[in-house]
Design a protein around this motif. Structure first.
Motif, mmCIF file in Angstrom:
data_model
loop_
_atom_site.group_PDB
_atom_site.id
_atom_site.type_symbol
_atom_site.label_atom_id
_atom_site.label_comp_id
_atom_site.label_asym_id
_atom_site.label_seq_id
_atom_site.Cartn_x
_atom_site.Cartn_y
_atom_site.Cartn_z
ATOM 1 N N GLN A 1 0.793 -1.221 0.000
ATOM 2 C CA GLN A 1 0.000 0.000 0.000
ATOM 3 C C GLN A 1 0.832 1.281 0.000
ATOM 4 O OE1 GLN A 1 -3.417 0.001 -0.279
ATOM 5 N NE2 GLN A 1 -3.098 -2.182 -0.606
ATOM 6 N N LEU A 2 2.117 1.187 0.371
ATOM 7 C CA LEU A 2 2.948 2.393 0.428
ATOM 8 C C LEU A 2 4.326 2.193 -0.204
ATOM 9 C CD1 LEU A 2 3.247 5.313 1.463
ATOM 10 C CD2 LEU A 2 4.103 4.372 3.623
ATOM 11 N N CYS A 3 5.020 1.122 0.193
ATOM 12 C CA CYS A 3 6.398 0.927 -0.273
ATOM 13 C C CYS A 3 6.485 0.620 -1.757
ATOM 14 C CB CYS A 3 7.068 -0.207 0.518
ATOM 15 S SG CYS A 3 7.163 0.092 2.285
ATOM 16 N N VAL A 4 5.460 0.001 -2.323
ATOM 17 C CA VAL A 4 5.469 -0.304 -3.758
ATOM 18 C C VAL A 4 4.996 0.878 -4.611
ATOM 19 C CG1 VAL A 4 4.442 -1.721 -5.575
ATOM 20 C CG2 VAL A 4 5.268 -2.788 -3.486
ATOM 21 N N PRO A 5 3.818 1.441 -4.337
ATOM 22 C CA PRO A 5 3.304 2.448 -5.274
ATOM 23 C C PRO A 5 4.130 3.717 -5.386
ATOM 24 C CG PRO A 5 1.868 2.233 -3.346
ATOM 25 C CD PRO A 5 2.830 1.106 -3.294
ATOM 26 N N VAL A 6 4.756 4.183 -4.297
ATOM 27 C CA VAL A 6 5.504 5.444 -4.406
ATOM 28 C C VAL A 6 6.680 5.315 -5.379
ATOM 29 C CG1 VAL A 6 6.835 7.186 -3.186
ATOM 30 C CG2 VAL A 6 4.744 6.308 -2.158
ATOM 31 N N PRO A 7 7.622 4.384 -5.183
ATOM 32 C CA PRO A 7 8.707 4.280 -6.176
ATOM 33 C C PRO A 7 8.222 3.862 -7.554
ATOM 34 C CG PRO A 7 8.846 2.495 -4.566
ATOM 35 C CD PRO A 7 7.835 3.468 -4.044
ATOM 36 N N ALA A 8 7.179 3.019 -7.617
ATOM 37 C CA ALA A 8 6.671 2.598 -8.920
ATOM 38 C C ALA A 8 6.148 3.783 -9.722
ATOM 39 C CB ALA A 8 5.563 1.559 -8.738
ATOM 40 N N LEU A 9 5.402 4.656 -9.056
ATOM 41 C CA LEU A 9 4.839 5.812 -9.746
ATOM 42 C C LEU A 9 5.907 6.861 -10.069
ATOM 43 C CD1 LEU A 9 1.548 6.126 -7.681
ATOM 44 C CD2 LEU A 9 1.742 5.392 -10.065
ATOM 45 N N VAL A 10 6.875 7.027 -9.169
ATOM 46 C CA VAL A 10 7.955 7.984 -9.423
ATOM 47 C C VAL A 10 8.803 7.536 -10.607
ATOM 48 C CG1 VAL A 10 10.118 8.939 -8.527
ATOM 49 C CG2 VAL A 10 8.081 8.901 -7.075
ATOM 50 N N ILE A 11 9.321 6.302 -10.546
ATOM 51 C CA ILE A 11 10.168 5.796 -11.625
ATOM 52 C C ILE A 11 9.367 5.673 -12.915
ATOM 53 C CG2 ILE A 11 11.649 3.901 -12.401
ATOM 54 C CD1 ILE A 11 12.800 5.478 -10.086
ATOM 55 N N GLY A 12 8.110 5.231 -12.784
ATOM 56 C CA GLY A 12 7.264 5.093 -13.964
ATOM 57 C C GLY A 12 7.037 6.418 -14.658
ATOM 58 N N GLU A 13 6.829 7.478 -13.878
ATOM 59 C CA GLU A 13 6.605 8.795 -14.489
ATOM 60 C C GLU A 13 7.877 9.322 -15.139
ATOM 61 O OE1 GLU A 13 5.052 13.206 -13.091
ATOM 62 O OE2 GLU A 13 3.996 11.411 -12.385
ATOM 63 N N LEU A 14 9.024 9.117 -14.487
ATOM 64 C CA LEU A 14 10.290 9.558 -15.071
ATOM 65 C C LEU A 14 10.569 8.855 -16.396
ATOM 66 C CD1 LEU A 14 12.599 9.649 -11.915
ATOM 67 C CD2 LEU A 14 11.902 11.624 -13.280
#
Length: 340
Positions: free
Chosen positions: A95-108
């Protein structure tokens, strides 16, 4: 020479190469198709330098302030979703550790956010691979096939509809200036997404597990360095091969032998005397995503305890399950109770 000094020196030593062409026939890592194998963790020298020069500006061209704003925006949105979760037990990893880096790296990079569940499954199949298990070998083969197809498709989509993202920039570097091959392009996208997601997820998860088990410090900064190092999900640096016979301490390493450098061991050496951690590497292979990783940790870790001062583990610490892997130290899940 101390263990820390030896490891720090060897991480930047040209006599040890990550290039599998120098392997004498022992361990060489995963067998990847060319579309995934031409990545920065398998190349040295001029080839590595050329690709790194293409990849590095992808992170540095955005100022630290703009990167921080990106991380804070995505972190804030993820916490809003967590606030709406009224269930008793929450898996903090998912709920927290996966979506934050996934969305950050995914957007970059420009990778669709809806793929990170499959990306994580593929990463798990790779880091938990057991050569003695036929079932594990099948999972690995399926994961590699999916990854190759997915990132080939992402690159194809960026050719058709380019955007203001890193992969689109690399496609232009490939098509307009011929600065890298097609396999190098796809491999670069694969490595940046998978390494950025996999490592940051488990760094955050391991930090949370440690804090929830031992108690949260009054000031996160007081223990940040200590916790970051203890939570490092990578016990070893990427495998290297001896380019020629060399001596490490009192051991002679024959040409072609595989060398695994223990980051855990080096960082815990008393002779280190406060010198920088080796968790992000040293020398030519220093982690390109170190800055982004730091920003994500600083955005999510203290904020959780500000929002949920009574958060606690939902199971005894001894019942937390870690993945069976010597390659990566990470949790399977992190069940917590956010509220009383």
């Amino acid at each position: 020479m101390s263990g820390y000094d030896a490891a720090a020196g060897l991480l930047a030593d040209a006599r040890l190469s990550v290039d599998k062409r120098y392997s004498g026939g022992g361990y060489s890592g995963f067998s990847l198709p060319p579309a995934l194998d031409r990545n920065l963790l398998n190349l040295d020298g001029a080839e590595h330098g050329r690709l790194r020069r293409l990849a590095a500006p992808a992170f540095s061209r955005r100022s630290a302030d703009s990167l921080r704003k990106l991380v804070q925006r995505i972190s804030a949105g993820t916490f809003r979703g967590l606030d709406e979760n009224t269930s008793g037990t929450v898996d903090l990893l998912e709920q927290l550790c996966v979506p934050v880096p996934a969305l950050v790296i995914g957007e970059l990079l420009g990778v669709p956010a809806d793929r990170y569940g499959e990306l994580r499954a593929a990463a798990t199949a790779m880091v938990t691979f057991d050569a003695s298990s036929k079932e594990s070998a099948v999972r690995l083969a399926e994961a590699v096939q999916w990854l190759a197809g997915t990132f080939t498709g992402v690159v194809r989509a960026k050719r058709d509809e380019p955007g203001d993202d890193l992969i689109s920039g690399w496609v232009r570097a490939r098509d307009d200036a011929d600065l890298l091959s097609e396999d190098e392009l796809i491999s670069l996208a694969f490595l940046m997404m998978l390494a950025g997601l996999e490592n940051v997820v488990h760094l955050c998860g391991n930090i949370f597990a440690a804090l929830l088990a031992t108690g949260v410090p009054a000031d996160w900064k007081d223990r940040r360095g200590e916790l970051m190092e203890a939570a490092n999900p990578l016990p070893f640096a990427i495998r290297r091969f001896a380019v020629s016979d060399l001596t490490i301490g009192d051991r002679v390493i024959p040409k072609g032998d595989t060398v695994l450098l223990s980051v855990f061991g080096a960082d815990s050496d008393p002779a280190r005397n406060g010198r920088p951690s080796l968790m992000f590497g040293r020398g030519p292979h220093y982690c390109l995503g170190a800055q982004v990783s730091d920003l994500i940790v600083d955005a999510v870790v203290p904020e959780l305890f500000v929002r949920y001062p009574r958060v606690r583990l939902a199971v005894p610490e001894s019942e937390l399950e870690y993945r069976a892997s010597w390659r990566s130290h990470g949790l399977v899940a992190l069940p917590v109770l956010l509220r009383e």
